[in-house]
Design an enzyme around this catalytic site. Structure first.
Site, mmCIF file in Angstrom:
data_model
loop_
_atom_site.group_PDB
_atom_site.id
_atom_site.type_symbol
_atom_site.label_atom_id
_atom_site.label_comp_id
_atom_site.label_asym_id
_atom_site.label_seq_id
_atom_site.Cartn_x
_atom_site.Cartn_y
_atom_site.Cartn_z
ATOM 1 N N TYR A 18 -37.871 -25.034 -41.844
ATOM 2 C CA TYR A 18 -37.049 -25.363 -40.677
ATOM 3 C C TYR A 18 -37.891 -25.252 -39.407
ATOM 4 C CZ TYR A 18 -32.767 -25.274 -43.502
ATOM 5 O OH TYR A 18 -31.786 -25.543 -44.438
ATOM 6 N N GLU A 19 -37.450 -25.932 -38.383
ATOM 7 C CA GLU A 19 -38.209 -26.080 -37.149
ATOM 8 C C GLU A 19 -38.545 -24.755 -36.467
ATOM 9 O OE1 GLU A 19 -37.549 -28.358 -32.878
ATOM 10 O OE2 GLU A 19 -36.421 -29.004 -34.640
ATOM 11 N N SER A 20 -37.757 -23.732 -36.704
ATOM 12 C CA SER A 20 -37.984 -22.439 -36.074
ATOM 13 C C SER A 20 -39.194 -21.707 -36.639
ATOM 14 C CB SER A 20 -36.744 -21.557 -36.226
ATOM 15 O OG SER A 20 -36.346 -21.495 -37.589
#
Length: 257
Positions: A51-53
């Protein structure tokens, strides 16, 4: 006897099946996250979800509310800084599939998550691109999933937030170091793929009970159909059970139960 399922479940199961076991997938929140985690819980236990985080190989027990949901960090193999996520993992060519959603899509797979209407006086402002433009540019290929309607499937997106194949289908021509771009679009009515030559989306598979007329009525351009149009396989009992249990756990968790 056929199982009972909703069109949304049909879409999620079909999207999940598109992910191969062992692949590395950069996941968007919402429908892409639902499909990617269903794949992980069924036929693709070794899929690597990112995920982007900055959460790597995360295995959430419930679907995250956002990329900042603690569930992603708590169940990840490790977490890295966002700059490392993009510069090393994504731009370094280590992502096989980018799984994205959108508000608008056009016949050349361009995505709009910026605004509806005129740029200077928009009717609606949307959340923006986030990491989607970089994902669509650098991932090996891109899957897109969204519900089928004329509001979403438009002849020309109001704003190109994320490049598919450009306004004329040639936006990726002669561009080095770039992924394949969108390779399939999964909706609650059908599966579409870009034409190899023109890059215009073509319906390659209809979901059970869906007619050509329904797809045409829900599409904002004169949509084409493959010469050998396939029928999408129905969800299995196992897939439906796992998907429903995942969504029930998610609802309970988000309700604080």
């Amino acid at each position: 006897m056929s199982l009972e399922y909703t069109s949304s479940e049909m879409m999620t199961v079909t999207a999940a099946r598109a992910l191969e076991n062992g692949s590395t997938c950069f996941v968007g929140i919402g429908l892409p996250s639902e499909a990617a985690n269903l794949a992980r819980l069924t036929h693709a236990p070794d899929v690597v979800l990112i995920y982007e985080s900055g959460t790597l190989q995360t295995k959430p027990n419930v679907l995250p509310l956002s990329i900042g949901d603690g569930e992603l960090a708590e169940t990840a193999l490790t977490t890295v800084a966002v700059p490392e996520m993009f510069r090393y993992w994504l731009q370094g060519g280590k992502i096989d599939v980018g799984f994205l959603g959108t508000a608008q899509i056009d016949k050349y797979c361009n995505l709009n998550t910026t605004l509806i209407g005129d740029y200077r006086e928009p009717k609606v402002r949307l959340p923006g691109g986030g990491g989607a433009p970089e994902i669509a540019t650098n991932a090996g290929e891109v899957f897109i999933t969204l519900k089928h309607s004329r509001r979403a499937f438009v002849d020309r997106v109001d704003f190109v937030t994320t490049l598919g194949f450009g306004r004329d289908g040639k936006g990726r021509d002669n561009v080095p170091n770039i992924g394949k771009g969108p390779t399939r679009v999964i909706t609650d009515l059908c599966v579409m793929k870009p034409d190899p030559e023109t890059k215009e989306l073509v319906v390659v598979s209809l979901h059970p009970g869906v007619t050509r007329e329904e797809v045409m009525d829900a599409t904002g351009w004169e949509v084409r159909f493959a010469d050998q149009l396939e029928a999408t396989p129905e969800p299995s009992e196992n897939e439906l059970t796992i998907l429903r249990e995942l969504k029930e756990r998610t609802e309970r968790a988000h309700a604080g139960q």
